[in-house]
Design an enzyme around this catalytic site. Structure first.
Site, PDB file in Angstrom:
ATOM      1  N   GLU A 159     -11.947  13.090  -6.445  1.00 53.95           N
ATOM      2  CA  GLU A 159     -13.328  12.749  -6.088  1.00 53.95           C
ATOM      3  C   GLU A 159     -13.639  13.340  -4.722  1.00 53.95           C
ATOM      4  OE1 GLU A 159     -14.935   8.832  -6.015  1.00 53.95           O
ATOM      5  OE2 GLU A 159     -13.762   8.120  -7.716  1.00 53.95           O
ATOM      6  N   GLU A 177      -9.597   3.731  -7.537  1.00 51.79           N
ATOM      7  CA  GLU A 177      -9.388   3.481  -6.118  1.00 51.79           C
ATOM      8  C   GLU A 177      -8.711   2.139  -5.828  1.00 51.79           C
ATOM      9  OE1 GLU A 177     -12.911   6.328  -4.384  1.00 51.79           O
ATOM     10  OE2 GLU A 177     -13.321   4.171  -4.456  1.00 51.79           O
TER      11      GLU A 177
END
EC number: 3.2.1.78
Length: 396
Positions: free
Chosen positions: A321, A213
């Site tokens: 995710e 991320e």
């Protein structure tokens, strides 16, 4: 996903001494076998790849299901690692995304797994039995069970060190400092080189991933774009066999935008521009409505928008995710259904995998659901069956 380091301790994984359920001689043979497989290099293998808007694994092109396990590389019992992969194999899950980093600023107590120490402007990579040899065994076991791994190199978040561990050792105050610092990028690339070289010949590696991320809040999007372009090009210079991706959440997208926070550029990402980088093989996106101030139903738009962007770019997208803290089946199943119907989305990895280990339940960050439960049947067994049915009739 941001996860607290404390969870490993709560799961009974971080503080136990390095030991295996197998006899010591067997451990040594396993690790030597891993070295032979990982470094051996003479056996020709078929590596995962992209085929148009889809992924190809072991000669099979289609849509693949998988999960995330940040903790598996920190396990100290080989039998626990094998158990996870055996259960994944039996369930039809094909891809597991794992943390390829575990950065510290002070050396932990004996028996605690760590991969890299940053201190006083220098970095030391731990290749010992409480270091990357634990990741070695994960790769070795994945090879034996036919599971493919996404391995990333640094965390945006402070969990397990992250970018902040570099900033603490080298000086700096923001992610932008990390992305632009020559000393920090030199250390980061040295770590990439060590990990890539260990597994360069492994068919278990699905893709190398720049970070978990990556963000650069308030930065011009050129900062992240430049870092992604340079880093992915560097990885490709080391390894032309495996795919490379970003680990991005998918922020910064005009296509189908409703103007909500995730579609904006405030976190420094530009999804469309990232997809245009030649050394990025496929895109990634994540989905956490409760963390982003959106509704669960909004998640379907997010999935469709990223599929459309990938279709336009001619590259597949991995729904890498997604998770909620309750009502997993009711809330996550619609996202899976949307992903299966969306051209350009060619796989999904739920957050996160749970199992019962020798020490008890694996860590639960609130989003975890466990092997053998009703939620697992709904979101794994039924999902894999739906994928098989879809591929059988060629509907994706």
């Amino acid at each position: 996903m941001k996860v607290p380091r404390l969870l490993l301790a709560l799961g009974g994984l971080a503080s136990i001494h390095i030991a295996s359920a197998l006899p010591q001689g067997a451990v040594e043979r396993d690790m030597h076998a891993t070295s032979a497989v990982v470094h051996g290099g003479n056996v020709k293998t078929k590596f995962p790849s992209t085929t148009g808007l889809k992924f190809t694994i072991d000669g099979e092109t289609g849509y693949f299901a998988g999960s995330n396990s940040y903790w598996i590389g920190f396990l100290t019992n080989n039998a626990d690692v094998d158990l996870v992969f055996q259960h994944m194999k039996e369930s039809g899950l094909k891809i597991l995304r794992v943390w390829g980093f575990n950065d510290v600023n002070t050396k932990p107590a004996t028996g605690t797994v760590w991969y890299q120490l940053h201190a006083n402007g220098t970095s030391t990579i731990n290749t010992g039995p409480d270091g990357l040899q634990r990741l070695d065994y994960v790769v070795h076991s994945a090879e034996r069970h036919g599971i493919k791994l996404i391995i990333n190199f640094v965390n945006n978040w402070n969990d397990y060190g992250g970018i902040n561990s570099y900033l603490q050792a080298y000086g700096g105050a923001s992610n932008e400092d990390f992305y632009n610092s020559e000393p920090m990028q030199k250390a980061y690339r040295a770590y990439i080189k060590e990990v890539v070289s260990r597994y360069i010949d492994s068919p278990a590696v699905f893709a190398w991933e720049l970070a978990n991320e990556p963000r650069c809040k308030g930065c011009d999007t050129s900062v992240l774009h430049s870092w992604i372009e340079k880093t992915s090009r560097y990885i490709k210079s080391l390894d032309k066999k495996h795919m490379v991706t970003t680990g991005e959440e998918g922020f910064g997208l005009d296509l189908m935008s409703d103007g909500s926070y995730p579609f904006t550029y405030v976190e420094g990402g530009n999804f469309t521009d990232t997809l245009s980088i030649p050394t990025i093989d496929f895109g990634t996106f994540h989905l956490y409505p409760s963390s982003w101030g959106t509704t669960n139903d909004w998640g379907n738009l997010w999935v469709e928008a990223h599929g459309a962007a990938c279709k336009a770019a001619g590259k597949p997208r991995l729904f890498e995710e997604y998770g909620v803290t309750a009502d997993h089946c009711a809330l996550e199943k619609p996202w899976q259904t949307t992903a299966l119907k969306t051209k350009g989305v060619s796989g999904d990895l739920y957050w996160q995998y749970g199992d019962t280990l020798s020490t008890g339940p694996s860590p639960d960050d609130g989003n975890t659901f466990y092997y053998g439960t009703d939620e697992f049947d709904c979101l794994v067994s039924d999902h894999v069956a739906a994928i098989d049915e879809m591929e059988k009739h060629g509907r994706h």
